[in-house]
Design a protein around this motif. Structure first.
Motif, PDB file in Angstrom:
ATOM      1  N   THR A   6      -7.870   2.297  -3.924  1.00 10.22           N
ATOM      2  CA  THR A   6      -6.505   1.777  -4.034  1.00 10.22           C
ATOM      3  C   THR A   6      -6.388   0.525  -3.172  1.00 10.22           C
ATOM      4  OG1 THR A   6      -4.158   2.235  -3.663  1.00 10.22           O
ATOM      5  CG2 THR A   6      -5.721   3.293  -2.153  1.00 10.22           C
ATOM      6  N   ILE A   7      -5.432  -0.348  -3.527  1.00  7.83           N
ATOM      7  CA  ILE A   7      -5.197  -1.507  -2.649  1.00  7.83           C
ATOM      8  C   ILE A   7      -4.190  -1.163  -1.551  1.00  7.83           C
ATOM      9  CG2 ILE A   7      -5.799  -3.219  -4.401  1.00  7.83           C
ATOM     10  CD1 ILE A   7      -2.720  -3.705  -4.749  1.00  7.83           C
ATOM     11  N   PHE A   8      -3.580   0.015  -1.665  1.00  4.30           N
ATOM     12  CA  PHE A   8      -2.561   0.391  -0.663  1.00  4.30           C
ATOM     13  C   PHE A   8      -3.232   1.094   0.509  1.00  4.30           C
ATOM     14  CE2 PHE A   8      -0.279  -0.412  -4.536  1.00  4.30           C
ATOM     15  CZ  PHE A   8       0.734  -1.237  -4.073  1.00  4.30           C
ATOM     16  N   THR A   9      -3.910   0.297   1.290  1.00  6.95           N
ATOM     17  CA  THR A   9      -4.723   0.806   2.390  1.00  6.95           C
ATOM     18  C   THR A   9      -4.047   0.620   3.742  1.00  6.95           C
ATOM     19  OG1 THR A   9      -5.771  -1.347   2.590  1.00  6.95           O
ATOM     20  CG2 THR A   9      -6.863   0.256   1.160  1.00  6.95           C
ATOM     21  N   GLY A  10      -2.837   0.045   3.720  1.00 10.01           N
ATOM     22  CA  GLY A  10      -2.161  -0.260   4.994  1.00 10.01           C
ATOM     23  C   GLY A  10      -1.748   0.987   5.747  1.00 10.01           C
ATOM     24  N   ASP A  11      -1.678   0.861   7.064  1.00  6.76           N
ATOM     25  CA  ASP A  11      -1.237   1.955   7.923  1.00  6.76           C
ATOM     26  C   ASP A  11       0.268   2.177   7.721  1.00  6.76           C
ATOM     27  OD1 ASP A  11      -0.498   3.668   9.925  1.00  6.76           O
ATOM     28  OD2 ASP A  11      -1.315   2.457  11.577  1.00  6.76           O
ATOM     29  N   PRO A  12       0.659   3.395   7.278  1.00  2.92           N
ATOM     30  CA  PRO A  12       2.092   3.644   7.040  1.00  2.92           C
ATOM     31  C   PRO A  12       2.946   3.432   8.298  1.00  2.92           C
ATOM     32  CG  PRO A  12       0.751   5.433   6.154  1.00  2.92           C
ATOM     33  CD  PRO A  12      -0.173   4.565   6.957  1.00  2.92           C
ATOM     34  N   ALA A  13       2.336   3.512   9.477  1.00  2.00           N
ATOM     35  CA  ALA A  13       3.098   3.326  10.718  1.00  2.00           C
ATOM     36  C   ALA A  13       3.582   1.880  10.861  1.00  2.00           C
ATOM     37  CB  ALA A  13       2.249   3.704  11.928  1.00  2.00           C
ATOM     38  N   ARG A  14       3.017   0.974  10.062  1.00  2.00           N
ATOM     39  CA  ARG A  14       3.445  -0.428  10.128  1.00  2.00           C
ATOM     40  C   ARG A  14       4.661  -0.706   9.235  1.00  2.00           C
ATOM     41  NH1 ARG A  14      -0.505  -4.099  12.059  1.00  2.00           N
ATOM     42  NH2 ARG A  14      -0.001  -5.673  10.508  1.00  2.00           N
ATOM     43  N   GLN A  15       5.098   0.290   8.491  1.00  2.00           N
ATOM     44  CA  GLN A  15       6.269   0.097   7.635  1.00  2.00           C
ATOM     45  C   GLN A  15       7.552   0.084   8.455  1.00  2.00           C
ATOM     46  OE1 GLN A  15       6.375  -0.264   4.066  1.00  2.00           O
ATOM     47  NE2 GLN A  15       4.252  -0.780   4.548  1.00  2.00           N
ATOM     48  N   VAL A  16       8.439  -0.842   8.092  1.00  2.00           N
ATOM     49  CA  VAL A  16       9.787  -0.814   8.668  1.00  2.00           C
ATOM     50  C   VAL A  16      10.612   0.122   7.805  1.00  2.00           C
ATOM     51  CG1 VAL A  16      11.873  -2.128   9.171  1.00  2.00           C
ATOM     52  CG2 VAL A  16       9.620  -3.154   9.591  1.00  2.00           C
ATOM     53  N   THR A  17      11.093   1.194   8.388  1.00  2.00           N
ATOM     54  CA  THR A  17      11.829   2.210   7.636  1.00  2.00           C
ATOM     55  C   THR A  17      13.316   2.141   8.013  1.00  2.00           C
ATOM     56  OG1 THR A  17      10.988   3.691   9.330  1.00  2.00           O
ATOM     57  CG2 THR A  17       9.911   3.768   7.194  1.00  2.00           C
ATOM     58  N   VAL A  64      16.252  -0.541   3.137  1.00  2.00           N
ATOM     59  CA  VAL A  64      14.836  -0.831   3.282  1.00  2.00           C
ATOM     60  C   VAL A  64      14.042   0.180   2.462  1.00  2.00           C
ATOM     61  CG1 VAL A  64      12.920  -0.960   4.893  1.00  2.00           C
ATOM     62  CG2 VAL A  64      15.147  -1.775   5.575  1.00  2.00           C
ATOM     63  N   ILE A  65      13.016  -0.280   1.795  1.00  2.00           N
ATOM     64  CA  ILE A  65      12.155   0.616   1.025  1.00  2.00           C
ATOM     65  C   ILE A  65      10.810   0.714   1.744  1.00  2.00           C
ATOM     66  CG2 ILE A  65      10.906   0.918  -1.160  1.00  2.00           C
ATOM     67  CD1 ILE A  65      13.263  -0.639  -2.498  1.00  2.00           C
ATOM     68  N   LYS A  66      10.406   1.936   2.045  1.00  2.00           N
ATOM     69  CA  LYS A  66       9.093   2.154   2.646  1.00  2.00           C
ATOM     70  C   LYS A  66       8.056   2.021   1.539  1.00  2.00           C
ATOM     71  CE  LYS A  66       6.434   5.511   5.311  1.00  2.00           C
ATOM     72  NZ  LYS A  66       6.402   6.845   5.904  1.00  2.00           N
ATOM     73  N   VAL A  67       7.104   1.127   1.708  1.00  2.00           N
ATOM     74  CA  VAL A  67       6.145   0.837   0.645  1.00  2.00           C
ATOM     75  C   VAL A  67       4.826   1.556   0.929  1.00  2.00           C
ATOM     76  CG1 VAL A  67       4.872  -0.964  -0.577  1.00  2.00           C
ATOM     77  CG2 VAL A  67       7.218  -1.398   0.197  1.00  2.00           C
ATOM     78  N   THR A  68       4.491   2.482   0.030  1.00  2.00           N
ATOM     79  CA  THR A  68       3.268   3.264   0.226  1.00  2.00           C
ATOM     80  C   THR A  68       2.370   3.235  -0.994  1.00  2.00           C
ATOM     81  OG1 THR A  68       4.498   5.189  -0.526  1.00  2.00           O
ATOM     82  CG2 THR A  68       4.312   4.878   1.855  1.00  2.00           C
ATOM     83  N   GLY A  69       2.826   2.605  -2.062  1.00  2.00           N
ATOM     84  CA  GLY A  69       2.028   2.595  -3.282  1.00  2.00           C
ATOM     85  C   GLY A  69       2.623   1.623  -4.283  1.00  2.00           C
ATOM     86  N   ARG A  70       2.088   1.681  -5.492  1.00  2.00           N
ATOM     87  CA  ARG A  70       2.487   0.731  -6.517  1.00  2.00           C
ATOM     88  C   ARG A  70       3.990   0.797  -6.834  1.00  2.00           C
ATOM     89  NH1 ARG A  70      -0.494  -0.691 -11.741  1.00  2.00           N
ATOM     90  NH2 ARG A  70      -1.910   1.004 -11.237  1.00  2.00           N
ATOM     91  N   ASP A  71       4.493   2.003  -7.018  1.00  2.00           N
ATOM     92  CA  ASP A  71       5.898   2.136  -7.431  1.00  2.00           C
ATOM     93  C   ASP A  71       6.860   1.570  -6.387  1.00  2.00           C
ATOM     94  OD1 ASP A  71       4.967   3.297  -9.682  1.00  2.00           O
ATOM     95  OD2 ASP A  71       5.567   5.354  -9.138  1.00  2.00           O
ATOM     96  N   THR A  72       6.603   1.917  -5.127  1.00  2.00           N
ATOM     97  CA  THR A  72       7.507   1.434  -4.083  1.00  2.00           C
ATOM     98  C   THR A  72       7.332  -0.070  -3.867  1.00  2.00           C
ATOM     99  OG1 THR A  72       5.891   2.384  -2.545  1.00  2.00           O
ATOM    100  CG2 THR A  72       7.996   3.550  -2.811  1.00  2.00           C
TER     101      THR A  72
END
Lengths: 381, 167
Positions: free
Chosen positions: A206-217, A228-236
Motif C-alpha cells: 500500500t502507499i499508505f505507509t505513514g505513521d498514524p500518530a502524525r495525523q492531525v485529528t 478534520v479527516i484522519k487519513v489512513t487509506g484511499r477512501d479517507t
C-alpha cells in the motif's frame, strides 16, 4: 470536481511515483497557505466595529483554508511524505498568480474592496467542466510578462519561479504546462493516489505507509466550519481532498458542501449581491436576509506592501519585520505540528490571536510618503 | 486620510502629542484604530482652539493642562472625561495667570461649554477594548479581545515597556 473511482483507468496519469505524489501534495500545501495572507489582510483592514457581515464571511473562509492546509498535510503524512512549511519560497511573494480557465489572474495583498472581493471570487470559482484535453493549458509566459517571446524561461529561472510560489497551478515536474483550475490540480492528485495504490496493491503493498500518530485529528483542531479527516487509506484520502475542493466551490454544482457548509464562492458572492443564501437557493439567487457592506470602512492598506515601502516610518518598519519573524516562527511551529506533534496546534491558536493583534496594529498605521495609504503585514518570509 | 490635508496634519499632530503624554509610541496609538475617533471627540468636546492650545503645551508639564489630562484618560480607558471635571484649582492653573478660575477652561464652540456637567462617556464600543490601560497592566479587556483558546495554560505575555523611553 468529480473524484475518480478506483477502477477507472489512468493511462495519462501525471503522477507515476510516490515522490511525484509527495511533490504534488507539497504544492497543495503551498497553494492552500497562499490564500491566507490575502484573506487576512482584507479581514483585518476592516474598520473595528464596522462591516460585521463582511468580517464574518472572510473570517469563516480563512479558517476553512487553515483546515484545508491541515487536510493536505494529513494526506501527505498518510502516504509517507514529510510536510515542509519552512521550505524557501513556501510563502509566495505577492502578487502571486493562480489559474482560472484560459487565464491567469493575480492575487494581491489588498485591503477589503470590490477588487479584493473580485479576486476572492476567482480564487474560489467553481471549475468549468473540462474535457480531458482541456484539463491542462500550455503556459503562456509572454502573457505573464515573464518572457518576451513566450518561450519558457531558462531551466534555472524556471525552477526558481516554480519554487517561489509566484505562479501557482503549474504542473509539477512539467512547468511548461499548468492546470486549467485548482479543482483539476486536486483531481490529478486523486488520480495519482488511485493509480499508485492500485499498483501497490497488485504487489501486495500500500502507499499508505505513514505513521498514524502524525495525523492531525479533531481533538487537535480547534475550529468551527468543517471537520478534520484522519487519513489512513484511499477512501479517507479522497474524502479529505474532495472536501478541500468542494468547500471552495460547492458540491456537484450546488452551493453547499457535503458537510452542509456554504461553499466559499457563494459566501463571498453574498457580499457582492448584498443578500445571504439559505437552504434551497440556486447559485446566483440568494433569498436569505439582506446584508450591507460599507466599502469605505476599511483601512487603505498599500497593495502588495513590502518592507521597502516602510523606510520612512521606523516604528512601522520594525513592527513589520517583527511580524514577518513571528510569522516564520509560527509556520515552523505549525510544521512541527504536522510532523508528529499535533498537540502544538492548540498552542498555535493563541499565537494566531497574537498575530491578529500585530496585523491590526500595522494595518491601522498611516504611511509617510504614501498619501492615503496605510501599512500592513508584508509576509516577506 | 490624506496626509497633505490640514485635517490629516491635525490628526497626525494629535497622535504625535498623545504619544508624548501617554508614553506609548505613535505606532501603538495609530494601532488602536481609535485615533480619528478620539481626535474628533476632543474637537467636538472642547473646540478646535482649546485643543490646539493644549497640543501646543509642554507635554512634560505637571500638572498637565486639563484638556491634556482628558486626552490621556481618553487613550487609556476610552472614556472622555471633560476637562471641567478636573478640580477647579487645576482649571484655574490652566487658564491665564491672574485669572481666578472664574470660568470653565473651555473655549467657544465646544459641547462642554454648553453643558459643563456632561457626564463622562465611552467613545465607541472598540474604545473600551483598545484602551492602553490593558496593555499597560499586561492584561486584556474582560469579555473582549481574548488572547485565545488555551492561552490560560501559558504564562501571561507581559510587554516590557522599560525599554521604551518615555518622552
Amino acid at each position: 470536481m468529480s473524484a475518480s473511482s478506483a477502477s477507472e483507468a489512468a493511462p495519462d496519469c501525471r503522477i507515476q511515483t510516490i515522490e511525484e505524489l509527495h511533490e504534488y501534495l507539497y504544492k497543495g500545501l503551498q497553494l492552500e497557505h497562499a490564500t491566507l495572507p490575502p484573506y487576512l489582510t482584507a479581514l483585518y483592514s476592516l474598520h473595528p466595529g464596522k462591516n460585521a457581515d463582511a468580517w464574518h464571511v472572510i473570517r469563516v473562509v480563512a479558517v476553512e483554508e487553515m483546515l484545508h492546509l491541515t487536510l493536505v498535510a494529513n494526506v501527505l503524512n498518510a502516504v509517507g511524505g514529510t510536510p515542509d512549511l519552512t521550505r524557501p519560497g513556501f510563502v509566495p511573494t505577492y502578487p502571486t498568480r493562480l489559474p482560472c480557465g484560459p487565464d491567469y489572474f493575480e492575487v494581491h495583498l489588498r485591503p477589503f474592496s470590490r477588487e479584493a472581493l473580485d479576486t476572492f471570487l476567482k480564487i474560489e470559482k467553481p471549475a468549468e467542466a473540462a474535457g480531458e484535453a482541456d484539463r491542462f493549458v500550455p503556459m503562456d509566459w509572454a502573457a505573464l510578462g515573464l518572457t518576451s517571446d513566450g518561450a519558457a524561461p531558462p531551466p534555472q529561472e524556471l525552477a526558481e519561479l516554480e519554487a517561489s510560489g509566484a505562479i501557482l497551478g503549474l504542473v509539477p515536474g512539467e512547468p511548461t504546462q499548468r492546470f486549467a483550475s485548482i479543482g483539476e490540480f486536486y483531481e490529478e492528485i486523486i488520480r495519482g493516489i488511485n493509480h499508485l495504490e492500485d499498483q501497490a496493491r497488485k504487489a501486495g503493498k500500500t502507499i499508505f505507509t505513514g505513521d498514524p500518530a502524525r495525523q492531525v485529528t479533531p481533538e487537535y483542531f480547534y475550529s468551527g466550519g468543517g471537520d478534520v479527516i484522519k487519513v489512513t487509506g484511499r477512501d479517507t484520502a479522497v474524502a479529505a481532498l474532495t472536501l478541500v475542493a468542494e468547500q471552495g466551490e460547492g458540491l456537484y454544482g450546488g452551493i453547499y458542501d457535503s458537510q452542509d457548509e456554504l461553499a466559499h464562492y457563494y459566501r463571498f458572492e453574498q457580499l457582492e449581491l448584498g443578500r445571504y443564501y439559505q437552504k434551497g437557493d440556486d447559485p446566483g439567487a440568494p433569498s436569505g436576509p439582506e446584508l450591507s457592506v460599507d466599502w469605505d470602512a476599511a483601512y487603505p492598506v498599500k497593495p502588495d506592501i513590502k518592507l521597502a515601502d516602510l523606510t520612512r516610518d521606523p516604528e512601522v518598519l520594525a513592527a513589520a519585520r517583527e511580524f514577518n519573524e513571528s510569522y516564520a516562527t509560527f509556520l515552523t511551529g505549525i510544521n512541527l505540528a504536522y510532523n508528529g506533534q499535533p498537540d502544538l496546534l492548540l498552542k498555535a491558536v493563541w499565537e494566531m490571536f497574537r498575530m491578529r493583534d500585530r496585523m491590526n496594529l500595522l494595518i491601522r498605521n498611516p504611511l509617510t510618503g504614501h498619501p492615503g495609504a496605510n501599512a500592513g503585514p508584508t509576509f516577506e518570509i | 486620510m490624506t496626509q497633505e490635508t490640514t485635517a490629516g496634519t491635525e490628526l497626525r499632530d494629535f497622535v504625535k502629542f498623545s504619544a508624548a503624554v501617554t508614553g506609548f509610541s505613535e505606532f501603538d496609538l495609530w494601532g488602536t484604530g481609535q485615533a480619528e475617533a478620539y481626535h474628533r471627540t476632543a474637537v467636538d468636546q472642547v473646540g478646535q482652539e482649546s485643543l490646539r492650545a493644549a497640543l501646543a503645551s509642554d507635554p512634560s508639564a505637571a500638572p498637565a493642562d486639563p484638556v491634556v489630562a482628558s486626552i490621556i484618560k481618553l487613550w487609556y480607558v476610552g472614556v472622555w472625561y471633560g476637562p471641567e471635571q478636573v478640580g477647579r484649582t487645576d482649571v484655574a492653573a490652566w487658564t491665564a495667570p491672574g485669572r481666578s478660575g472664574a470660568k470653565p477652561a473651555v473655549a467657544e464652540g465646544g459641547r462642554a461649554a454648553e453643558d459643563p456637567s456632561a457626564p463622562p462617556f465611552v467613545v465607541s464600543p472598540d474604545a473600551y477594548t483598545e484602551g492602553l490601560l490593558w496593555r499597560a497592566i499586561g492584561a486584556h479587556p474582560s469579555g473582549a479581545k481574548a488572547p485565545g483558546y488555551g492561552s490560560w495554560a501559558t504564562p501571561p505575555a507581559v510587554e516590557d515597556h522599560q525599554e521604551t523611553e518615555v518622552r
